[in-house]
Design a protein around this motif. Structure first.
Motif, PDB file in Angstrom:
ATOM      1  N   LEU A 160     -24.506  54.232  31.491  1.00  0.00           N
ATOM      2  CA  LEU A 160     -23.703  55.007  32.438  1.00  0.00           C
ATOM      3  C   LEU A 160     -23.942  56.506  32.264  1.00  0.00           C
ATOM      4  O   LEU A 160     -24.042  57.246  33.253  1.00  0.00           O
ATOM      5  CB  LEU A 160     -22.217  54.674  32.266  1.00  0.00           C
ATOM      6  N   GLN A 166     -32.520  55.737  38.987  1.00  0.00           N
ATOM      7  CA  GLN A 166     -31.870  54.642  38.267  1.00  0.00           C
ATOM      8  C   GLN A 166     -32.826  53.458  38.083  1.00  0.00           C
ATOM      9  O   GLN A 166     -32.806  52.786  37.046  1.00  0.00           O
ATOM     10  CB  GLN A 166     -30.606  54.226  39.005  1.00  0.00           C
ATOM     11  N   THR A 219     -27.324  57.317  33.608  1.00  0.00           N
ATOM     12  CA  THR A 219     -27.270  57.235  35.073  1.00  0.00           C
ATOM     13  C   THR A 219     -26.792  58.550  35.667  1.00  0.00           C
ATOM     14  O   THR A 219     -27.335  59.026  36.681  1.00  0.00           O
ATOM     15  CB  THR A 219     -26.321  56.099  35.507  1.00  0.00           C
ATOM     16  N   SER A 242     -18.634  53.420  39.398  1.00  0.00           N
ATOM     17  CA  SER A 242     -18.294  53.884  38.050  1.00  0.00           C
ATOM     18  C   SER A 242     -18.912  52.997  36.974  1.00  0.00           C
ATOM     19  O   SER A 242     -19.225  53.472  35.881  1.00  0.00           O
ATOM     20  CB  SER A 242     -16.766  53.911  37.866  1.00  0.00           C
ATOM     21  N   VAL A 243     -19.074  51.706  37.267  1.00  0.00           N
ATOM     22  CA  VAL A 243     -19.525  50.783  36.225  1.00  0.00           C
ATOM     23  C   VAL A 243     -20.645  49.849  36.685  1.00  0.00           C
ATOM     24  O   VAL A 243     -21.759  49.885  36.152  1.00  0.00           O
ATOM     25  CB  VAL A 243     -18.344  49.919  35.698  1.00  0.00           C
ATOM     26  N   PRO A 281     -24.466  50.923  38.969  1.00  0.00           N
ATOM     27  CA  PRO A 281     -25.563  51.495  38.170  1.00  0.00           C
ATOM     28  C   PRO A 281     -26.257  50.460  37.280  1.00  0.00           C
ATOM     29  O   PRO A 281     -27.487  50.510  37.112  1.00  0.00           O
ATOM     30  CB  PRO A 281     -24.848  52.557  37.317  1.00  0.00           C
TER      31      PRO A 281
END
Length: 385
Positions: free
Chosen positions: A11, A32, A14, A268-269, A272
């Motif tokens: 994260l 990514q 990313t 957010s999680v 990515p």
């Protein structure tokens, strides 16, 4: 705890690569995808394809396509139904022919050549969705055709896979094909009934539930159920998630807050991790040995979709610029082609000798696809659509 540490690393990185690529005016998703290659087997070998990574990635692509459904205009999709089918059909025929010829030129046996051509027939629209979203092009006419064609392409690819794998392994029967068609029709009926009567009532009721973010939770429940049902009838789970998004977006109680909340959860999680996961299994051991095969499969894979799907758009009445956008939006193979390749490998339709070359080509096409889509859209800004 090891996965938690790796998740934190993924994260954080990313954020870094997304910042860099956004500053370079390039789609962050490219960074990514490349990050996945660097962290995976091919370079650093830090992140491996564990159960946790695969689970987060699967949730990520489901949420991504659910968001695409939430942001889609159902009227626009209906309006462009016929062009979408034309794009899907032409976007399957040309890649299959080009890949088949390529495989035969490299003296791959006929059975394996046919299967490899089926692998490259598939389109994974998840990467294109991300680029379209980042450029605010998802709800354009071209974006609607890309989404509609991707759904049709998904069904076509799975149909071809079912028939081809059954025929090539000697397990084909008309009864199995009819059963598959019956399941798809049943799924379509469930979608229609749920869209017209069940989902609107569920979303209304969720407003009265005394719980934090009840409508968002209910929307996620619907998304996961539809993804499960699509998978149960041997369609891609992301197709179910996309349809669920469309159904909820047209429900009377749908609001932008649901979209915002799910976007926050996804980006957010989970999303990515999905993009990173595509590249982590890429290995370069056979890259130089199979260089020319990889190169030509990559080139024909891009040309086949670009010109095939683009021609489908042109004969449907779109101008050259829109046809270029639509063709570019269909290039990406991603997880759909990887899944088909894995299925073929497990039933011995794809041999060890050519497996790595096929996987490398799929990932290279997936990484290059956003460049084409970004370039095509730059030629025709949204306000000229």
């Amino acid at each position: 705890m090891k996965f938690i540490t790796l998740l934190a690393l993924m994260l954080f990185l990313t954020l870094v690569v997304s910042h860099i690529f956004n500053r370079l005016n390039l789609p962050a998703v490219i960074g990514q995808l490349i990050l996945g290659v660097i962290l995976g087997k091919g370079v650093l070998d830090i992140v491996k394809s564990t159960h946790e990574v695969e689970l987060f990635a699967e949730i990520g692509v489901i949420l991504l396509m659910f968001l695409a459904g939430l942001e889609s205009d159902l009227k626009l999709l209906r309006k462009h139904l016929r062009p979408s089918i034309n794009v899907a059909i032409m976007g399957v025929i040309l890649p299959v022919l080009l890949t088949l010829v390529t495989a035969l030129i490299f003296n791959i046996n006929l059975k394996e050549s046919i299967f490899i051509s089926v692998v490259f027939a598939a389109t994974s629209v998840s990467i294109s969705v991300e680029v379209l979203k980042s450029l605010n092009y998802l709800s354009s006419n071209s974006g609607a055709v890309i989404l509609g064609a991707a759904v049709a392409d998904d069904i076509l690819a799975i149909s071809i896979l079912s028939v081809m794998s059954g025929t090539l392994t000697g397990n084909f029967s008309a009864q199995k094909l009819l059963l598959l068609l019956g399941m798809w029709i049943g799924f379509g009926v469930i979608i229609y009934v749920a869209h017209r009567w069940i989902i609107p009532q569920i979303m209304k009721l969720s407003e009265y539930v005394d719980a934090t973010h009840a409508p968002t939770i209910m929307a996620l429940v619907v998304c996961m159920i539809f993804a499960y049902l699509a998978d149960a009838v041997q369609l891609d789970a992301v197709l179910g998630a996309f349809v669920a998004g469309i159904a909820i977006s047209n429900a009377p109680k749908y609001n932008e807050k649901i979209n915002h909340n799910i976007e926050t959860i996804g980006y957010s999680v989970f999303i990515p991790v999905f993009f990173i996961s595509i590249g982590i299994n890429l290995e370069f051991n056979s890259f130089f040995h199979d260089f020319w095969l990889i190169l030509i499969l990559t080139v024909t894979g891009i040309i086949g979709k670009l010109f095939g799907a683009g021609f489908g758009a042109k004969i449907s009445g779109f101008d050259l610029k829109d046809s270029y956008i639509i063709g570019s939006g269909m290039i990406s193979r991603g997880e759909m082609a990887l899944i088909i390749a894995q299925i073929g490998f497990s039933v011995k339709l794809l041999s060890d000798e050519y497996y790595s070359a096929v996987i490398i080509s799929i990932i290279l096409i997936t990484i290059l696809a956003p460049f084409f889509l970004k370039h095509s859209i730059s030629k025709k800004p949204l306000n000229s659509n």
